[in-house]
Write an enzyme that holds these catalytic residues in place. Sequence first.
Site, PDB file in Angstrom:
ATOM      1  N   LYS A  22      44.960  39.572  42.888  1.00 42.40           N
ATOM      2  CA  LYS A  22      44.657  38.436  43.788  1.00 42.40           C
ATOM      3  C   LYS A  22      43.531  37.603  43.186  1.00 42.40           C
ATOM      4  CE  LYS A  22      41.764  38.975  47.454  1.00 42.40           C
ATOM      5  NZ  LYS A  22      40.663  38.015  47.558  1.00 42.40           N
ATOM      6  N   ASN A  23      42.464  38.269  42.748  1.00 37.39           N
ATOM      7  CA  ASN A  23      41.263  37.541  42.328  1.00 37.39           C
ATOM      8  C   ASN A  23      41.358  36.950  40.931  1.00 37.39           C
ATOM      9  OD1 ASN A  23      40.302  38.036  44.830  1.00 37.39           O
ATOM     10  ND2 ASN A  23      38.783  39.563  44.220  1.00 37.39           N
ATOM     11  N   CYS A 115      36.358  35.955  54.037  1.00 38.15           N
ATOM     12  CA  CYS A 115      35.771  37.179  54.616  1.00 38.15           C
ATOM     13  C   CYS A 115      34.288  36.961  54.905  1.00 38.15           C
ATOM     14  CB  CYS A 115      35.928  38.336  53.634  1.00 38.15           C
ATOM     15  SG  CYS A 115      37.639  38.890  53.476  1.00 38.15           S
ATOM     16  N   ARG A 120      27.109  33.540  52.135  1.00 31.99           N
ATOM     17  CA  ARG A 120      28.045  33.005  51.119  1.00 31.99           C
ATOM     18  C   ARG A 120      27.858  31.500  50.903  1.00 31.99           C
ATOM     19  NH1 ARG A 120      33.870  35.857  51.323  1.00 31.99           N
ATOM     20  NH2 ARG A 120      33.676  35.635  49.066  1.00 31.99           N
ATOM     21  N   ASP A 304      33.788  45.050  45.870  1.00 33.42           N
ATOM     22  CA  ASP A 304      35.091  45.039  46.543  1.00 33.42           C
ATOM     23  C   ASP A 304      35.655  46.434  46.738  1.00 33.42           C
ATOM     24  OD1 ASP A 304      36.404  41.902  45.211  1.00 33.42           O
ATOM     25  OD2 ASP A 304      34.924  42.375  46.756  1.00 33.42           O
ATOM     26  N   ARG A 397      45.936  39.802  53.420  1.00 31.62           N
ATOM     27  CA  ARG A 397      45.409  38.726  52.561  1.00 31.62           C
ATOM     28  C   ARG A 397      45.369  39.174  51.096  1.00 31.62           C
ATOM     29  NH1 ARG A 397      39.947  36.082  54.026  1.00 31.62           N
ATOM     30  NH2 ARG A 397      40.576  35.051  52.104  1.00 31.62           N
TER      31      ARG A 397
END
Length: 418
Positions: A22-23, A115, A120, A304, A397
Amino acid sequence: MGEYHIIGGRRLCGEVVIGGSKNAALPILAAAALGRRSVIHNCPKISDVECTLEILEILGCDVSYDGRTVVVDARGMASHALPKEQMTKMRSSMLFTGALLSRFGQFSAHNPGGCELGKRPINLHLNAFRSLGAKVTEGEQEFFATADRLEGCKICLDFPSVGATQNIMLAATLTQGVTTIKNAAKEPEIIDLQNFLVAAGAKVTGAGTGTVVIEGVDELRDVEYSVMPDRIVAGTYLAAAAITRGSVRLKNVVHGDIRPIFEKFSEMGAAVTLEEGAICLAAPDRLKGLGYLATNPHPAFPTDMQPQIMALLATARGNCTIDEAVFESRDKHVSELVKMGAQIENCNGSIFHIEGVAQLHGATVYAKDLRGGAALILAGLAAQGKTVVKDAVYVERGYEAMHNDLQALGADIKFISS
Ligand code: EPZ
Protein backbone atom coordinates in the site's frame (compact mmCIF):
# COMPACT_ATOMS: atom_id res chain seq x y z
CA MET A 1 -18.66 -0.47 8.26
CA GLY A 2 -18.35 -4.32 8.43
CA GLU A 3 -17.00 -6.48 11.24
CA TYR A 4 -14.82 -9.55 11.80
CA HIS A 5 -16.09 -12.46 13.90
CA ILE A 6 -13.23 -14.54 15.30
CA ILE A 7 -13.19 -17.71 17.42
CA GLY A 8 -9.74 -17.77 18.98
CA GLY A 9 -7.41 -20.64 19.83
CA ARG A 10 -6.53 -22.06 16.39
CA ARG A 11 -2.82 -22.38 15.53
CA LEU A 12 -2.16 -20.77 12.15
CA CYS A 13 -0.31 -23.06 9.77
CA GLY A 14 0.32 -22.96 6.03
CA GLU A 15 1.48 -20.65 3.29
CA VAL A 16 0.40 -17.22 2.04
CA VAL A 17 1.61 -15.07 -0.85
CA ILE A 18 2.16 -11.42 0.08
CA GLY A 19 0.66 -8.81 -2.24
CA GLY A 20 1.81 -5.36 -3.32
CA SER A 21 2.66 -2.64 -0.81
CA LYS A 22 0.00 0.00 0.00
CA ASN A 23 2.66 2.49 1.08
CA ALA A 24 4.62 2.02 -2.14
CA ALA A 25 1.62 1.89 -4.49
CA LEU A 26 0.08 5.15 -3.26
CA PRO A 27 3.11 7.41 -3.95
CA ILE A 28 3.74 5.59 -7.25
CA LEU A 29 0.15 6.25 -8.35
CA ALA A 30 0.60 9.93 -7.43
CA ALA A 31 3.82 9.93 -9.47
CA ALA A 32 1.86 8.63 -12.47
CA ALA A 33 0.22 12.07 -12.56
CA LEU A 34 3.60 13.45 -13.63
CA GLY A 35 3.88 11.27 -16.67
CA ARG A 36 2.33 9.85 -19.74
CA ARG A 37 1.03 6.26 -19.78
CA SER A 38 1.97 4.25 -16.67
CA VAL A 39 1.23 0.53 -16.29
CA ILE A 40 1.54 -0.37 -12.62
CA HIS A 41 1.41 -4.06 -11.63
CA ASN A 42 0.96 -5.69 -8.20
CA CYS A 43 -1.26 -2.90 -6.86
CA PRO A 44 -3.14 -4.11 -3.75
CA LYS A 45 -6.94 -4.20 -4.07
CA ILE A 46 -7.67 -1.92 -1.11
CA SER A 47 -9.87 1.11 -0.54
CA ASP A 48 -6.94 3.55 -0.36
CA VAL A 49 -5.90 2.54 -3.89
CA GLU A 50 -9.49 2.96 -5.09
CA CYS A 51 -9.62 6.42 -3.48
CA THR A 52 -6.32 7.37 -5.15
CA LEU A 53 -7.67 6.31 -8.56
CA GLU A 54 -10.71 8.53 -7.98
CA ILE A 55 -8.33 11.48 -7.48
CA LEU A 56 -6.46 10.67 -10.70
CA GLU A 57 -9.75 10.54 -12.64
CA ILE A 58 -10.99 13.80 -11.11
CA LEU A 59 -7.72 15.44 -12.18
CA GLY A 60 -8.47 14.33 -15.74
CA CYS A 61 -6.40 11.18 -16.10
CA ASP A 62 -7.70 8.15 -17.94
CA VAL A 63 -7.59 5.23 -15.45
CA SER A 64 -8.26 1.49 -15.79
CA TYR A 65 -7.92 -1.05 -12.96
CA ASP A 66 -8.39 -4.81 -13.04
CA GLY A 67 -7.79 -5.29 -9.33
CA ARG A 68 -4.09 -6.05 -9.86
CA THR A 69 -2.81 -3.79 -12.62
CA VAL A 70 -3.56 -0.07 -12.90
CA VAL A 71 -3.13 1.80 -16.18
CA VAL A 72 -2.95 5.59 -15.84
CA ASP A 73 -2.82 7.86 -18.89
CA ALA A 74 -2.04 11.31 -17.51
CA ARG A 75 -1.52 13.05 -20.84
CA GLY A 76 -5.01 14.55 -20.66
CA MET A 77 -4.68 15.75 -17.08
CA ALA A 78 -5.94 19.34 -16.88
CA SER A 79 -7.02 20.11 -13.32
CA HIS A 80 -4.80 21.16 -10.43
CA ALA A 81 -7.62 21.28 -7.85
CA LEU A 82 -7.54 18.32 -5.48
CA PRO A 83 -10.98 17.03 -4.35
CA LYS A 84 -11.99 17.57 -0.71
CA GLU A 85 -13.87 14.27 -0.31
CA GLN A 86 -10.90 12.09 -1.21
CA MET A 87 -8.27 14.28 0.50
CA THR A 88 -10.12 14.15 3.82
CA LYS A 89 -10.17 10.34 3.61
CA MET A 90 -6.46 9.66 3.45
CA ARG A 91 -3.17 11.28 4.29
CA SER A 92 -1.33 10.04 1.20
CA SER A 93 -3.48 12.34 -0.98
CA MET A 94 -0.89 14.95 0.09
CA LEU A 95 1.48 13.40 -2.45
CA PHE A 96 -0.56 14.83 -5.32
CA THR A 97 0.43 18.36 -4.25
CA GLY A 98 4.07 17.71 -5.15
CA ALA A 99 3.12 16.14 -8.46
CA LEU A 100 0.78 19.02 -9.39
CA LEU A 101 3.35 21.62 -8.38
CA SER A 102 5.94 19.91 -10.54
CA ARG A 103 3.66 19.54 -13.53
CA PHE A 104 1.52 22.72 -13.43
CA GLY A 105 3.37 25.01 -11.03
CA GLN A 106 0.27 25.28 -8.87
CA PHE A 107 -2.35 23.35 -6.87
CA SER A 108 -5.30 23.84 -4.51
CA ALA A 109 -5.88 21.26 -1.78
CA HIS A 110 -7.66 20.47 1.48
CA ASN A 111 -6.12 19.48 4.80
CA PRO A 112 -5.55 15.73 4.47
CA GLY A 113 -7.38 13.19 6.65
CA GLY A 114 -6.26 9.65 7.40
CA CYS A 115 -5.51 7.57 10.49
CA GLU A 116 -5.62 9.68 13.68
CA LEU A 117 -2.16 9.06 15.09
CA GLY A 118 -1.45 12.52 16.40
CA LYS A 119 -1.33 16.03 14.96
CA ARG A 120 0.28 14.94 11.66
CA PRO A 121 1.12 18.47 10.45
CA ILE A 122 2.23 19.17 6.87
CA ASN A 123 4.75 21.91 7.61
CA LEU A 124 7.71 19.95 6.22
CA HIS A 125 5.87 19.50 2.91
CA LEU A 126 4.81 23.16 2.57
CA ASN A 127 8.14 24.63 3.68
CA ALA A 128 9.89 22.45 1.09
CA PHE A 129 7.57 23.82 -1.62
CA ARG A 130 8.43 27.34 -0.48
CA SER A 131 12.14 26.52 -0.71
CA LEU A 132 11.57 25.42 -4.32
CA GLY A 133 10.07 28.85 -5.05
CA ALA A 134 6.34 28.30 -4.60
CA LYS A 135 4.07 30.81 -2.87
CA VAL A 136 2.04 28.70 -0.43
CA THR A 137 -1.11 30.13 1.19
CA GLU A 138 -2.69 28.30 4.14
CA GLY A 139 -6.34 28.69 5.10
CA GLU A 140 -8.33 26.99 7.87
CA GLN A 141 -9.16 23.85 5.90
CA GLU A 142 -7.45 24.49 2.56
CA PHE A 143 -4.07 25.46 1.19
CA PHE A 144 -2.87 26.66 -2.20
CA ALA A 145 0.39 27.04 -4.04
CA THR A 146 1.41 29.01 -7.11
CA ALA A 147 4.84 29.40 -8.62
CA ASP A 148 6.05 31.60 -11.45
CA ARG A 149 9.27 29.66 -11.50
CA LEU A 150 10.43 26.66 -9.49
CA GLU A 151 14.14 26.07 -9.03
CA GLY A 152 15.90 23.03 -7.58
CA CYS A 153 17.51 23.63 -4.18
CA LYS A 154 18.88 21.93 -1.06
CA ILE A 155 16.26 20.94 1.52
CA CYS A 156 17.16 19.61 4.97
CA LEU A 157 14.24 17.90 6.72
CA ASP A 158 13.89 18.43 10.48
CA PHE A 159 12.51 14.88 10.66
CA PRO A 160 12.99 12.07 8.12
CA SER A 161 9.32 12.26 7.11
CA VAL A 162 8.29 9.56 4.62
CA GLY A 163 5.57 11.65 3.01
CA ALA A 164 7.60 14.84 2.89
CA THR A 165 10.53 12.99 1.28
CA GLN A 166 8.21 11.48 -1.34
CA ASN A 167 6.42 14.78 -1.95
CA ILE A 168 9.69 16.64 -2.55
CA MET A 169 10.84 13.89 -4.93
CA LEU A 170 7.63 14.41 -6.93
CA ALA A 171 7.80 18.22 -6.77
CA ALA A 172 11.42 18.19 -8.00
CA THR A 173 11.04 15.62 -10.81
CA LEU A 174 9.98 18.17 -13.48
CA THR A 175 11.56 21.19 -11.76
CA GLN A 176 14.66 22.55 -13.44
CA GLY A 177 17.89 22.31 -11.50
CA VAL A 178 19.09 19.91 -8.81
CA THR A 179 17.19 19.31 -5.58
CA THR A 180 18.99 17.60 -2.70
CA ILE A 181 17.00 16.25 0.24
CA LYS A 182 19.09 15.88 3.40
CA ASN A 183 17.83 13.82 6.35
CA ALA A 184 15.49 12.09 3.91
CA ALA A 185 13.43 9.08 5.01
CA LYS A 186 15.14 5.73 4.20
CA GLU A 187 12.05 3.50 4.10
CA PRO A 188 11.96 0.81 1.34
CA GLU A 189 8.94 2.57 -0.15
CA ILE A 190 11.19 5.58 -0.90
CA ILE A 191 13.45 3.29 -2.95
CA ASP A 192 10.44 1.85 -4.78
CA LEU A 193 9.27 5.36 -5.70
CA GLN A 194 12.77 6.23 -6.96
CA ASN A 195 12.84 3.03 -9.04
CA PHE A 196 9.48 3.89 -10.61
CA LEU A 197 10.51 7.49 -11.38
CA VAL A 198 13.81 6.39 -12.92
CA ALA A 199 11.99 3.79 -15.03
CA ALA A 200 9.82 6.67 -16.27
CA GLY A 201 12.88 8.71 -17.25
CA ALA A 202 13.39 10.85 -14.13
CA LYS A 203 16.84 11.48 -12.69
CA VAL A 204 16.71 10.46 -9.02
CA THR A 205 19.47 8.87 -6.92
CA GLY A 206 20.23 8.15 -3.27
CA ALA A 207 16.92 6.75 -2.04
CA GLY A 208 17.52 4.67 1.08
CA THR A 209 20.71 6.53 2.02
CA GLY A 210 19.23 9.57 3.76
CA THR A 211 20.29 11.93 0.96
CA VAL A 212 18.12 11.93 -2.18
CA VAL A 213 19.18 13.92 -5.25
CA ILE A 214 16.72 14.81 -8.03
CA GLU A 215 17.82 16.47 -11.26
CA GLY A 216 14.78 17.94 -12.99
CA VAL A 217 13.85 16.70 -16.49
CA ASP A 218 11.46 18.21 -19.04
CA GLU A 219 9.09 15.28 -19.26
CA LEU A 220 8.66 11.59 -18.40
CA ARG A 221 8.04 8.68 -20.78
CA ASP A 222 5.66 5.72 -20.79
CA VAL A 223 6.53 3.28 -18.02
CA GLU A 224 5.63 -0.22 -16.83
CA TYR A 225 6.45 -1.12 -13.21
CA SER A 226 5.66 -3.67 -10.50
CA VAL A 227 5.14 -2.51 -6.91
CA MET A 228 7.27 -4.01 -4.10
CA PRO A 229 5.70 -6.53 -1.66
CA ASP A 230 3.99 -5.11 1.43
CA ARG A 231 6.41 -5.41 4.35
CA ILE A 232 3.78 -4.47 6.95
CA VAL A 233 1.28 -7.06 5.71
CA ALA A 234 4.12 -9.61 5.87
CA GLY A 235 4.97 -8.49 9.41
CA THR A 236 1.31 -8.69 10.41
CA TYR A 237 0.99 -12.27 9.14
CA LEU A 238 4.22 -13.30 10.88
CA ALA A 239 2.69 -11.83 14.04
CA ALA A 240 -0.49 -13.86 13.45
CA ALA A 241 1.57 -17.07 13.40
CA ALA A 242 3.58 -15.96 16.45
CA ILE A 243 0.53 -15.10 18.57
CA THR A 244 -1.26 -18.40 17.77
CA ARG A 245 1.78 -20.66 18.38
CA GLY A 246 1.60 -21.50 14.70
CA SER A 247 3.97 -22.07 11.80
CA VAL A 248 3.66 -20.21 8.48
CA ARG A 249 5.56 -19.62 5.27
CA LEU A 250 5.17 -16.26 3.50
CA LYS A 251 6.09 -16.08 -0.18
CA ASN A 252 7.02 -12.90 -2.07
CA VAL A 253 8.90 -11.03 0.65
CA VAL A 254 12.10 -8.96 0.58
CA HIS A 255 14.19 -10.05 3.58
CA GLY A 256 15.90 -6.68 4.06
CA ASP A 257 12.57 -4.86 4.20
CA ILE A 258 11.22 -7.02 7.03
CA ARG A 259 14.46 -7.68 8.94
CA PRO A 260 13.70 -5.06 11.65
CA ILE A 261 10.40 -6.91 12.22
CA PHE A 262 11.40 -10.60 12.20
CA GLU A 263 14.49 -9.93 14.31
CA LYS A 264 12.20 -8.83 17.14
CA PHE A 265 10.03 -11.92 16.72
CA SER A 266 13.21 -14.04 16.96
CA GLU A 267 14.15 -12.21 20.17
CA MET A 268 10.70 -13.16 21.49
CA GLY A 269 11.49 -16.84 20.89
CA ALA A 270 10.10 -17.51 17.41
CA ALA A 271 12.18 -19.62 15.01
CA VAL A 272 12.65 -17.69 11.76
CA THR A 273 14.17 -19.20 8.62
CA LEU A 274 14.83 -17.37 5.36
CA GLU A 275 14.41 -18.93 1.92
CA GLU A 276 14.69 -17.47 -1.57
CA GLY A 277 11.95 -14.79 -1.70
CA ALA A 278 10.22 -16.32 1.32
CA ILE A 279 10.29 -16.44 5.09
CA CYS A 280 9.14 -19.10 7.60
CA LEU A 281 8.19 -18.55 11.23
CA ALA A 282 7.54 -21.26 13.81
CA ALA A 283 6.29 -19.97 17.14
CA PRO A 284 7.03 -21.33 20.63
CA ASP A 285 4.24 -22.27 23.04
CA ARG A 286 4.66 -18.86 24.64
CA LEU A 287 6.62 -15.84 23.47
CA LYS A 288 9.06 -13.94 25.68
CA GLY A 289 8.68 -10.23 26.48
CA LEU A 290 11.27 -7.78 25.09
CA GLY A 291 11.72 -5.54 28.16
CA TYR A 292 11.93 -2.46 25.93
CA LEU A 293 11.05 -1.63 22.33
CA ALA A 294 11.18 1.69 20.50
CA THR A 295 9.70 2.50 17.10
CA ASN A 296 11.77 4.74 14.86
CA PRO A 297 12.30 5.53 11.18
CA HIS A 298 13.72 2.74 8.98
CA PRO A 299 15.86 0.71 9.50
CA ALA A 300 14.58 0.68 13.10
CA PHE A 301 11.42 -1.18 14.17
CA PRO A 302 8.54 0.39 12.16
CA THR A 303 5.73 2.33 13.82
CA ASP A 304 3.29 0.57 11.47
CA MET A 305 3.99 -2.66 13.38
CA GLN A 306 3.65 -1.13 16.87
CA PRO A 307 -0.01 -2.11 17.47
CA GLN A 308 0.58 -5.62 16.15
CA ILE A 309 3.65 -6.32 18.33
CA MET A 310 1.78 -4.85 21.30
CA ALA A 311 -0.82 -7.60 20.85
CA LEU A 312 2.00 -10.17 20.84
CA LEU A 313 3.63 -8.65 23.94
CA ALA A 314 0.27 -8.61 25.72
CA THR A 315 0.34 -12.45 25.68
CA ALA A 316 4.10 -12.95 26.14
CA ARG A 317 5.90 -14.08 29.31
CA GLY A 318 7.32 -11.01 31.07
CA ASN A 319 6.97 -7.31 30.47
CA CYS A 320 7.84 -4.65 27.94
CA THR A 321 7.88 -0.89 27.66
CA ILE A 322 7.02 0.37 24.18
CA ASP A 323 8.28 3.83 23.21
CA GLU A 324 6.31 4.99 20.14
CA ALA A 325 8.80 7.60 18.98
CA VAL A 326 7.26 8.46 15.57
CA PHE A 327 3.67 9.49 16.37
CA GLU A 328 2.61 11.26 19.55
CA SER A 329 -0.63 9.28 20.02
CA ARG A 330 -0.70 6.00 18.14
CA ASP A 331 -2.66 4.46 21.00
CA LYS A 332 -6.30 3.96 19.98
CA HIS A 333 -5.86 0.16 20.11
CA VAL A 334 -4.68 0.11 23.76
CA SER A 335 -8.11 0.49 25.40
CA GLU A 336 -9.54 -2.18 23.10
CA LEU A 337 -6.77 -4.67 23.94
CA VAL A 338 -7.40 -3.97 27.63
CA LYS A 339 -11.07 -4.94 27.08
CA MET A 340 -9.71 -8.36 26.03
CA GLY A 341 -7.77 -8.75 29.29
CA ALA A 342 -4.45 -7.22 28.27
CA GLN A 343 -2.51 -5.49 31.05
CA ILE A 344 -1.28 -2.30 29.40
CA GLU A 345 -0.63 1.08 31.00
CA ASN A 346 -0.90 3.96 28.54
CA CYS A 347 1.42 6.55 30.12
CA ASN A 348 1.09 9.50 27.75
CA GLY A 349 -0.12 8.28 24.35
CA SER A 350 3.30 7.14 23.24
CA ILE A 351 4.85 5.27 26.18
CA PHE A 352 3.17 1.98 27.12
CA HIS A 353 4.00 -0.51 29.90
CA ILE A 354 2.83 -4.05 29.13
CA GLU A 355 2.64 -7.02 31.54
CA GLY A 356 2.11 -10.19 29.53
CA VAL A 357 -0.86 -12.39 30.49
CA ALA A 358 -1.22 -16.10 29.75
CA GLN A 359 -4.58 -15.73 28.06
CA LEU A 360 -6.70 -12.98 26.52
CA HIS A 361 -10.49 -13.40 26.35
CA GLY A 362 -12.82 -12.57 23.51
CA ALA A 363 -14.75 -9.26 23.50
CA THR A 364 -16.47 -6.81 21.20
CA VAL A 365 -13.86 -4.21 20.27
CA TYR A 366 -13.60 -1.30 17.84
CA ALA A 367 -10.99 -0.67 15.16
CA LYS A 368 -10.12 3.04 15.20
CA ASP A 369 -7.34 3.01 12.62
CA LEU A 370 -5.74 0.65 10.15
CA ARG A 371 -2.95 -1.02 12.10
CA GLY A 372 -4.81 -0.84 15.41
CA GLY A 373 -7.62 -2.80 13.78
CA ALA A 374 -5.15 -5.41 12.56
CA ALA A 375 -3.79 -5.72 16.11
CA LEU A 376 -7.29 -6.44 17.44
CA ILE A 377 -7.72 -9.22 14.88
CA LEU A 378 -4.40 -10.73 16.01
CA ALA A 379 -5.53 -10.58 19.64
CA GLY A 380 -8.83 -12.23 18.67
CA LEU A 381 -6.98 -15.10 16.97
CA ALA A 382 -5.26 -15.88 20.29
CA ALA A 383 -8.10 -15.03 22.69
CA GLN A 384 -10.30 -17.60 24.39
CA GLY A 385 -13.81 -17.46 22.94
CA LYS A 386 -15.35 -15.09 20.41
CA THR A 387 -14.08 -11.65 19.45
CA VAL A 388 -15.99 -9.20 17.27
CA VAL A 389 -13.87 -6.46 15.70
CA LYS A 390 -16.19 -3.66 14.62
CA ASP A 391 -15.53 -0.98 11.99
CA ALA A 392 -13.61 -3.30 9.67
CA VAL A 393 -13.59 -0.50 7.12
CA TYR A 394 -10.39 0.79 8.76
CA VAL A 395 -8.62 -2.54 8.21
CA GLU A 396 -9.80 -2.73 4.61
CA ARG A 397 -7.89 0.48 3.89
CA GLY A 398 -4.62 -1.43 3.99
CA TYR A 399 -5.27 -5.18 3.97
CA GLU A 400 -6.70 -6.94 0.93
CA ALA A 401 -9.26 -9.45 2.26
CA MET A 402 -7.18 -10.21 5.35
CA HIS A 403 -9.80 -12.70 6.59
CA ASN A 404 -9.40 -14.82 3.44
CA ASP A 405 -5.66 -15.14 4.02
CA LEU A 406 -6.14 -15.94 7.71
CA GLN A 407 -8.85 -18.51 6.91
CA ALA A 408 -6.41 -20.15 4.49
CA LEU A 409 -4.00 -20.47 7.41
CA GLY A 410 -6.65 -22.17 9.54
CA ALA A 411 -8.16 -19.25 11.46
CA ASP A 412 -11.84 -19.29 12.39
CA ILE A 413 -12.61 -15.77 11.13
CA LYS A 414 -15.56 -14.43 9.18
CA PHE A 415 -16.17 -11.01 7.65
CA ILE A 416 -19.75 -9.79 8.17
CA SER A 417 -20.67 -6.78 6.10
CA SER A 418 -23.04 -4.36 7.82
C1 EPZ B 1 3.80 7.34 6.16
O1 EPZ B 1 2.95 8.35 6.71
C2 EPZ B 1 2.96 6.08 6.09
N1 EPZ B 1 1.82 6.29 5.22
C3 EPZ B 1 2.47 5.72 7.49
O2 EPZ B 1 1.76 4.49 7.39
C4 EPZ B 1 3.69 5.51 8.39
O3 EPZ B 1 3.24 5.25 9.72
C5 EPZ B 1 4.57 6.76 8.37
O4 EPZ B 1 4.93 7.09 7.01
C6 EPZ B 1 5.85 6.58 9.17
O5 EPZ B 1 6.57 5.48 8.66
C7 EPZ B 1 1.98 6.13 3.88
O6 EPZ B 1 3.06 5.83 3.41
C8 EPZ B 1 0.76 6.32 3.02
P1 EPZ B 1 5.67 10.83 8.27
P2 EPZ B 1 3.46 9.89 6.75
O7 EPZ B 1 5.52 12.07 7.48
O8 EPZ B 1 4.22 10.18 5.52
C9 EPZ B 1 5.70 14.22 11.53
C10 EPZ B 1 -0.06 3.04 7.67
O9 EPZ B 1 -0.56 2.51 8.68
N2 EPZ B 1 5.56 15.20 10.44
O10 EPZ B 1 6.92 10.00 8.13
O11 EPZ B 1 2.30 10.73 7.07
C11 EPZ B 1 4.41 13.43 11.74
O12 EPZ B 1 3.49 14.17 12.52
C12 EPZ B 1 0.35 4.49 7.70
O13 EPZ B 1 0.16 2.42 6.60
C13 EPZ B 1 5.65 16.56 10.74
O14 EPZ B 1 5.84 16.96 11.88
O15 EPZ B 1 4.44 9.85 8.00
C14 EPZ B 1 4.89 12.20 12.45
O16 EPZ B 1 5.01 12.46 13.84
C15 EPZ B 1 0.03 5.14 9.03
N3 EPZ B 1 5.50 17.46 9.73
C16 EPZ B 1 6.28 11.98 11.85
O17 EPZ B 1 6.65 13.21 11.21
C17 EPZ B 1 5.29 17.06 8.42
O18 EPZ B 1 5.18 17.94 7.53
C18 EPZ B 1 6.33 10.87 10.80
O19 EPZ B 1 5.40 11.20 9.81
C19 EPZ B 1 5.21 15.68 8.14
C20 EPZ B 1 5.36 14.76 9.16
